[in-house]
Motif scaffolding. Structure first.
Motif, mmCIF file in Angstrom:
data_model
loop_
_atom_site.group_PDB
_atom_site.id
_atom_site.type_symbol
_atom_site.label_atom_id
_atom_site.label_comp_id
_atom_site.label_asym_id
_atom_site.label_seq_id
_atom_site.Cartn_x
_atom_site.Cartn_y
_atom_site.Cartn_z
ATOM 1 N N ILE A 219 -56.521 19.562 78.105
ATOM 2 C CA ILE A 219 -55.045 19.671 77.349
ATOM 3 C C ILE A 219 -54.876 20.666 76.395
ATOM 4 C CG2 ILE A 219 -54.389 18.258 75.408
ATOM 5 C CD1 ILE A 219 -55.875 15.724 76.629
ATOM 6 N N LEU A 265 -49.663 11.285 76.252
ATOM 7 C CA LEU A 265 -50.174 12.115 77.613
ATOM 8 C C LEU A 265 -48.951 12.420 78.475
ATOM 9 C CD1 LEU A 265 -53.593 10.501 78.914
ATOM 10 C CD2 LEU A 265 -53.090 12.439 77.517
ATOM 11 N N THR A 282 -55.459 14.477 82.982
ATOM 12 C CA THR A 282 -54.236 14.070 82.366
ATOM 13 C C THR A 282 -53.505 12.689 83.031
ATOM 14 O OG1 THR A 282 -54.341 15.982 80.879
ATOM 15 C CG2 THR A 282 -52.239 14.525 80.756
#
Length: 300
Positions: A219, A265, A282
């Motif tokens: 991320i 997300l 993800t």
């Protein structure tokens, strides 16, 4: 200061309770029934063994006219599209809007609003709505707010009218405070909802901890975060401070409600697509949560 609060979930009730001490509060609810209940019984706050009640004005959202000095929007991000047209049409020349949503997906809608002052914030408190007029304050934290558009005068008034047990901090950079909260939400919410564990288990279980570190690295790469050690330490700190808490996403899944996975997300996936970057973890946890939300009748 006159403050309107749109949304009577956990955060809306929590803010209405604490801000009512020094401000004139009107809370705007989705249903007439809830407004009548709050009007007659007040807002009840449970904090450990202590229970207190405050009286505030409560009316259905369709009666909002934008007449308050500040309107705080506490609805979940996926409800924003239904209320944004009303906010655009009704806001006055002196009013201001403060958005307290998780994620960063709502930023793309704000430029269309005509409000002269738009503020953004993140909430670190833990809260759970027990019924339509009762909220449990499960964890203390800080609310950070910053200017998106216009002057900061109403934010300064808000900060100056808060109490020690419910602090609000005026920050310089709205992007920074939203990114900090986004990273925490991206880790804690989908992982606890997938594994069905409390926040602290992500740190205490060594196998879950490995997944935390892997998802975090993916991320922050996508979001191009530089101060990674600081952000990772913050994620661990939130897990430890709220060790026995269930995340909002875990509660939503358990109750059969829609989650905010698209705002969290989903935003990261949009960034990955825009930058043409791979995001396998993800994607997997996004799809896991969407799978838990899935109802066959919605597709018949």
């Amino acid at each position: 200061m006159k403050i309107g609060i749109i949304g009577a979930g956990a955060i809306g009730l929590l803010f209405s309770y604490y801000l009512s001490e020094k401000n004139q509060i009107t809370i705007y609810t989705r249903s007439k029934r809830q407004a009548e209940l709050i009007q007659s019984k007040g807002i009840c706050l449970m904090d450990g063994e202590t229970t207190n009640i405050v009286r505030v004005e409560a009316v259905p959202f369709e009666l909002w006219t934008g007449s308050e000095d500040l309107t705080i929007i506490t609805v979940k991000q996926y409800h924003l599209p239904t209320i944004l047209p009303v906010l655009t049409n009704q806001i006055n020349d002196w009013g201001s809007l403060l958005f307290l949503q998780n994620g960063m997906g709502h930023l793309k809608w704000l430029s269309e609003l005509k409000a002269p002052r738009i503020y953004l914030g993140s909430v670190e408190h833990g809260a759970a709505r027990l019924n339509e007029h009762t909220v449990s304050h499960n964890g203390y934290g800080l609310t950070k707010v910053a200017v998106y558009r216009g002057s900061e005068d109403h934010l300064r008034s808000l900060v100056g009218a808060t109490q020690a047990r419910f602090p609000i901090s005026l920050e310089d950079d709205y992007q920074a405070i939203l990114l900090t909260k986004l990273i925490v939400n991206c880790i804690i919410n989908p992982l606890t909802a997938t594994f069905q564990v409390t926040n602290g288990t992500l740190v205490s279980n060594p196998y879950y901890y490995l997944i935390v570190t892997s998802l975090f690295e993916e991320i922050v790469n996508i979001l191009n975060i530089h101060n990674r050690e600081e952000h990772f330490a913050n994620v661990l700190s939130v897990c430890q401070k709220t060790t026995a808490n269930q995340s909002s996403m875990l509660k939503d899944i358990a109750a059969g409600r829609e989650t905010e996975i698209d705002a969290i997300l989903g935003y990261v996936l949009e960034e990955a697509n825009r930058k043409q970057m791979q995001a396998p973890l993800t994607h997997n946890y996004y799809n896991l949560i969407k799978g838990k939300e899935f109802k066959e009748e919605d597709f018949r």
